[in-house]
Scaffold this motif. Structure first.
Motif, PDB file in Angstrom:
ATOM      1  N   CYS A 290       0.835  -1.246   0.028  1.00 25.53           N
ATOM      2  CA  CYS A 290      -0.002  -0.008   0.024  1.00 25.53           C
ATOM      3  C   CYS A 290       0.994   1.366   0.195  1.00 25.53           C
ATOM      4  CB  CYS A 290      -0.855   0.068   1.351  1.00 25.53           C
ATOM      5  SG  CYS A 290      -2.084   1.512   1.197  1.00 25.53           S
TER       6      CYS A 290
ATOM      7  N   HIS B 158       0.269   3.947   1.440  1.00 26.30           N
ATOM      8  CA  HIS B 158       0.070   4.712   2.566  1.00 26.30           C
ATOM      9  C   HIS B 158       0.864   4.218   3.713  1.00 26.30           C
ATOM     10  CE1 HIS B 158      -2.524   5.696   6.301  1.00 26.30           C
ATOM     11  NE2 HIS B 158      -1.767   6.689   6.108  1.00 26.30           N
ATOM     12  N   ARG B 159       0.946   3.060   4.347  1.00 26.42           N
ATOM     13  CA  ARG B 159       1.648   2.872   5.195  1.00 26.42           C
ATOM     14  C   ARG B 159       2.330   1.385   5.088  1.00 26.42           C
ATOM     15  NH1 ARG B 159      -0.567   4.542  10.176  1.00 26.42           N
ATOM     16  NH2 ARG B 159       0.502   2.654  11.174  1.00 26.42           N
ATOM     17  N   ALA B 160       2.562   1.100   3.912  1.00 25.89           N
ATOM     18  CA  ALA B 160       3.302   0.046   3.267  1.00 25.89           C
ATOM     19  C   ALA B 160       2.784  -1.426   3.599  1.00 25.89           C
ATOM     20  CB  ALA B 160       4.790   0.125   3.803  1.00 25.89           C
ATOM     21  N   ILE B 161       1.610  -1.599   4.187  1.00 27.20           N
ATOM     22  CA  ILE B 161       1.029  -2.773   4.312  1.00 27.20           C
ATOM     23  C   ILE B 161       0.557  -3.743   3.177  1.00 27.20           C
ATOM     24  CG2 ILE B 161      -1.620  -1.980   4.299  1.00 27.20           C
ATOM     25  CD1 ILE B 161      -2.113  -3.837   6.729  1.00 27.20           C
TER      26      ILE B 161
ATOM     27  N   CYS C 151      -7.331  -1.108   0.340  1.00 31.03           N
ATOM     28  CA  CYS C 151      -6.547  -1.648   1.273  1.00 31.03           C
ATOM     29  C   CYS C 151      -7.260  -1.793   2.556  1.00 31.03           C
ATOM     30  CB  CYS C 151      -5.296  -0.628   1.497  1.00 31.03           C
ATOM     31  SG  CYS C 151      -4.434  -1.093   2.886  1.00 31.03           S
TER      32      CYS C 151
ATOM     33  N   TYR D  24      -6.628  -1.496   5.688  1.00 32.65           N
ATOM     34  CA  TYR D  24      -6.030  -1.085   6.823  1.00 32.65           C
ATOM     35  C   TYR D  24      -6.748   0.470   7.079  1.00 32.65           C
ATOM     36  CZ  TYR D  24      -2.365  -0.741  10.451  1.00 32.65           C
ATOM     37  OH  TYR D  24      -1.684  -0.606  11.935  1.00 32.65           O
ATOM     38  N   HIS D  25      -6.906   1.513   6.093  1.00 35.77           N
ATOM     39  CA  HIS D  25      -7.338   2.686   6.188  1.00 35.77           C
ATOM     40  C   HIS D  25      -8.088   2.970   5.126  1.00 35.77           C
ATOM     41  CE1 HIS D  25      -3.097   2.783   8.373  1.00 35.77           C
ATOM     42  NE2 HIS D  25      -3.940   3.373   9.290  1.00 35.77           N
ATOM     43  N   LYS D  26      -8.430   1.811   4.181  1.00 33.99           N
ATOM     44  CA  LYS D  26      -9.570   2.063   3.356  1.00 33.99           C
ATOM     45  C   LYS D  26      -9.147   2.847   2.085  1.00 33.99           C
ATOM     46  CE  LYS D  26     -12.746  -0.683   4.659  1.00 33.99           C
ATOM     47  NZ  LYS D  26     -12.996  -1.973   3.930  1.00 33.99           N
ATOM     48  N   TRP D  27      -7.796   2.926   1.721  1.00 37.45           N
ATOM     49  CA  TRP D  27      -7.599   3.641   0.386  1.00 37.45           C
ATOM     50  C   TRP D  27      -7.989   2.794  -0.721  1.00 37.45           C
ATOM     51  CZ3 TRP D  27      -2.248   6.823  -0.017  1.00 37.45           C
ATOM     52  CH2 TRP D  27      -2.316   7.655   1.038  1.00 37.45           C
TER      53      TRP D  27
HETATM   54  S1  FES Z   1      -2.083   1.300   4.862  1.00 38.74           S
HETATM   55 FE1  FES Z   1      -3.145   0.982   3.160  1.00 38.74          FE
HETATM   56  S2  FES Z   1      -4.756   2.505   3.695  1.00 38.74           S
HETATM   57 FE2  FES Z   1      -3.279   2.910   5.132  1.00 38.74          FE
END
Ligand code: FES
Ligand SMILES: [Fe+2]
Length: 419
Positions: A96, A98-101, A121, A123-126
Motif C-alpha cells: 500500500c 500509505h503505510r506499506a501494508i 486496502c 487498513y485505512h481504506k485507500w
Molecule cells: S496502509 Fe493502506 S490505507 Fe493505510
C-alpha cells in the motif's frame, strides 16, 4: 571439541560450479552440494538469476475477465497479477502507498485468486483502480501538498509471451520475444496463448528448485522412477537434447513404435487412445514425442500430441520451492463432445507420474544433506543437467551460454551434420 562445519565461501562455490560446467559432456559430473543447499548461494541466485531473468507467474486463461487476479509472494515481494479494465495484464506490488501494508493480509478474507472490482486496502481504506492508480482516500485533506495522483501501487516490469505472464524484477532483461524467438518457433503449432488450463495441482516441495528442473529435463530417470508408467511409452534411453541455447533447453522424448502405431490407427478411425483432441499442424517429430522445455531459469513447459504441460516453480529457499503443475488443452479440445470424459480420465495421469517424481526429488535433497554426499558422473542421457550447469556458470559471470552451432551429440539427428 571440533570446530563447526562452515560452508565454503560463496566465491569457492562459484568457482567449483564454473569448473564443473567447463567439463565436456563425456566427463560431466554433478555440482557440489552447496549449489543445492547453501543459503548464501541461493541468495546469489536470487539476486543474479531470478531477479535479472524472467519468472513465469501465470497464464492468461487464469485471468479471463477485468479484475481477475492471482496473488502470490516471491522473494519478499507481495505480488498481484491482475487484468485491468483495459484488458492489460499487469504485475502490481501489493504494498500500500500509505503505510506499506500488504493490501491482502494472510487471512481467509483475502483469497489468493478471484475477481476484484477495485483494490481496497483494509487498513485505512485507500482504494486503488485495477491498474494500481489511487482512486480515493479518506481524511487526507489536511495533509499539505498531498495529491492522490502522486500515489499508486508500484508495478513490476512484465511481459506476456505465448499467453504466459512473466515478471522481470530488475527491469533490464532482454525482451522475451527476443530471448525466446527460437523457443517460440518450436512450439508455434500449439498456439499456447489460446490454450486453457484444464487441470492444476499445487505442491509444496522440500527440495532445491534445480532438483525439480533437472528432473523435468532429463528422462534417463524414466528407467527407474517411471518404470511402470511413462517408461512404457517413452523409454528413457530414447531421449535426446538440442544443442546448447543461451535462453532455453529443449529435449525430445520420442514415443515407442507401438504407441506411434496405436495413435496412427486411432486417427484413422481405429480403437480410441485416451486423451484430448489432437493439436493440428504438428510435424511427424512433434506429434510422436514429448517435447521438453525449460526457459531459463525455471519456466517448465512440455508439449504432446494433444496437450501442453506447464509447471510454475517459485523458489523459496535453498531447500524449498512451491510448484503448480498444470495441463493446458486447446479450445477445440474443450469444445469436443467427449471432453468431459477425456478430462476425467486424464486428470489422474499428471498426478500419478508427478507423485513418482516428488518422491525422488525429496530423496535427492536428503542425499544432498548427508555427510556421504557424492559428486556422481552423468550419463549422456543427462545432457540437460550439464546444460543447466553451463547456464549457472555463465550467469555467475553475468553472461548467458553461447548458442551452439552444431548437430545434437545424440539422438536421431546426431549424425546429420558435422560438428
Ligand atoms: S496502509 Fe493502506 S490505507 Fe493505510
Ligand atoms: Fe519424471
Amino acid at each position: 571439541m571440533t570446530a563447526p562445519e562452515i560452508s565454503p565461501p560463496l566465491d569457492a562455490i562459484l568457482q567449483e560450479i564454473k569448473a564443473t560446467a567447463a567439463l565436456p559432456l563425456a566427463q560431466a559430473k554433478t555440482l557440489p552440494r552447496e549449489a543445492y543447499a547453501d543459503e548464501d548461494y541461493f541468495t546469489f541466485e536470487r539476486d543474479n538469476i531470478f531477479k535479472k531473468d524472467w519468472m513465469c507467474l501465470a497464464h492468461v486463461s487464469q485471468l479471463k475477465t477485468p479484475g481477475s487476479y492471482i496473488a502470490l509472494d516471491l522473494f519478499d515481494e507481495p505480488l498481484l497479477v491482475i487484468r485491468d479494465r483495459q484488458g492489460i495484464v499487469r504485475v502490481l506490488s501489493r504494498v500500500c502507498a500509505h503505510r506499506a501494508i500488504d493490501i491482502m493480509p494472510d487471512d481467509d478474507a483475502f483469497p489468493r485468486e478471484g475477481e476484484a472490482r477495485l483494490l481496497v486496502c483494509p487498513y485505512h481504506k485507500w482504494v486503488y483502480e485495477l491498474d494500481g492508480t489511487l482512486r480515493g482516500c479518506t481524511q487526507m485533506h489536511n495533509a499539505e501538498g498531498f495529491d492522490k495522483a502522486d500515489w499508486k501501487l508500484s508495478e513490476f516490469r512484465s511481459e506476456v509471451w505465448n499467453g504466459f505472464v512473466f515478471v522481470n524484477f530488475d527491469g533490464n532483461a532482454m525482451p522475451l520475444a527476443e530471448q525466446y524467438a527460437d523457443f517460440d518457433r518450436d512450439i508455434a503449432p500449439w498456439n499456447v496463448a489460446d490454450m486453457e488450463i484444464a487441470i492444476e495441482l499445487e505442491w509444496e516441495c522440500d527440495f532445491n528448485w534445480k532438483v525439480m528442473v533437472e528432473n523435468w529435463m532429463e528422462s534417463y530417470h524414466h528407467i527407474g522412477t517411471h518404470a511402470a508408467t511413462l517408461n512404457v511409452n517413452m523409454p528413457g534411453e530414447l531421449t535426446w537434447s538440442e544443442p546448447e541455447h543461451p535462453y532455453f533447453l529443449h529435449a525430445h522424448l520420442p514415443y515407442t513404435d507401438k504407441l506411434r502405431g496405436e495413435l496412427r490407427a486411432s486417427q484413422a478411425g481405429g480403437p480410441a487412445v485416451p486423451g484430448f483432441k489432437w493439436i493440428e499442424g504438428l510435424s511427424e517429430t512433434q506429434a510422436f514425442e514429448w517435447g521438453l522445455f525449460t526457459g531459463f531459469p525455471c519456466f517448465m513447459f512440455l508439449t504432446t500430441h494433444d496437450r501442453a504441460l506447464w509447471y510454475r516453480l517459485l523458489p523459496v529457499a535453498a531447500d524449498r520451492c512451491l510448484l503448480l503443475t498444470t495441463t493446458l488443452v486447446s479450445k477445440e479440445a474443450k469444445d469436443a463432445p467427449d471432453y468431459q470424459e477425456a478430462l476425467a480420465s486424464e486428470t489422474e495421469m499428471p498426478n500419478t507420474f508427478h507423485s513418482e517424481d516428488m518422491v525422488m526429488n525429496a530423496a535427492v535433497q536428503r542425499g544432498l544433506r548427508s555427510s556421504k554426499v557424492v559428486r556422481g558422473r552423468l550419463s549422456h542421457l543427462e545432457e540437460p543437467v550439464w546444460l543447466i550447469q553451463r547456464y549457472l556458470a555463465a550467469r555467475a559471470d553475468g553472461r548467458y551460454p553461447e548458442k551452439a552451432n552444431r548437430a545434437p551429440y545424440h539422438g536421431p539427428r546426431a549424425m546429420q551434420a558435422a560438428e
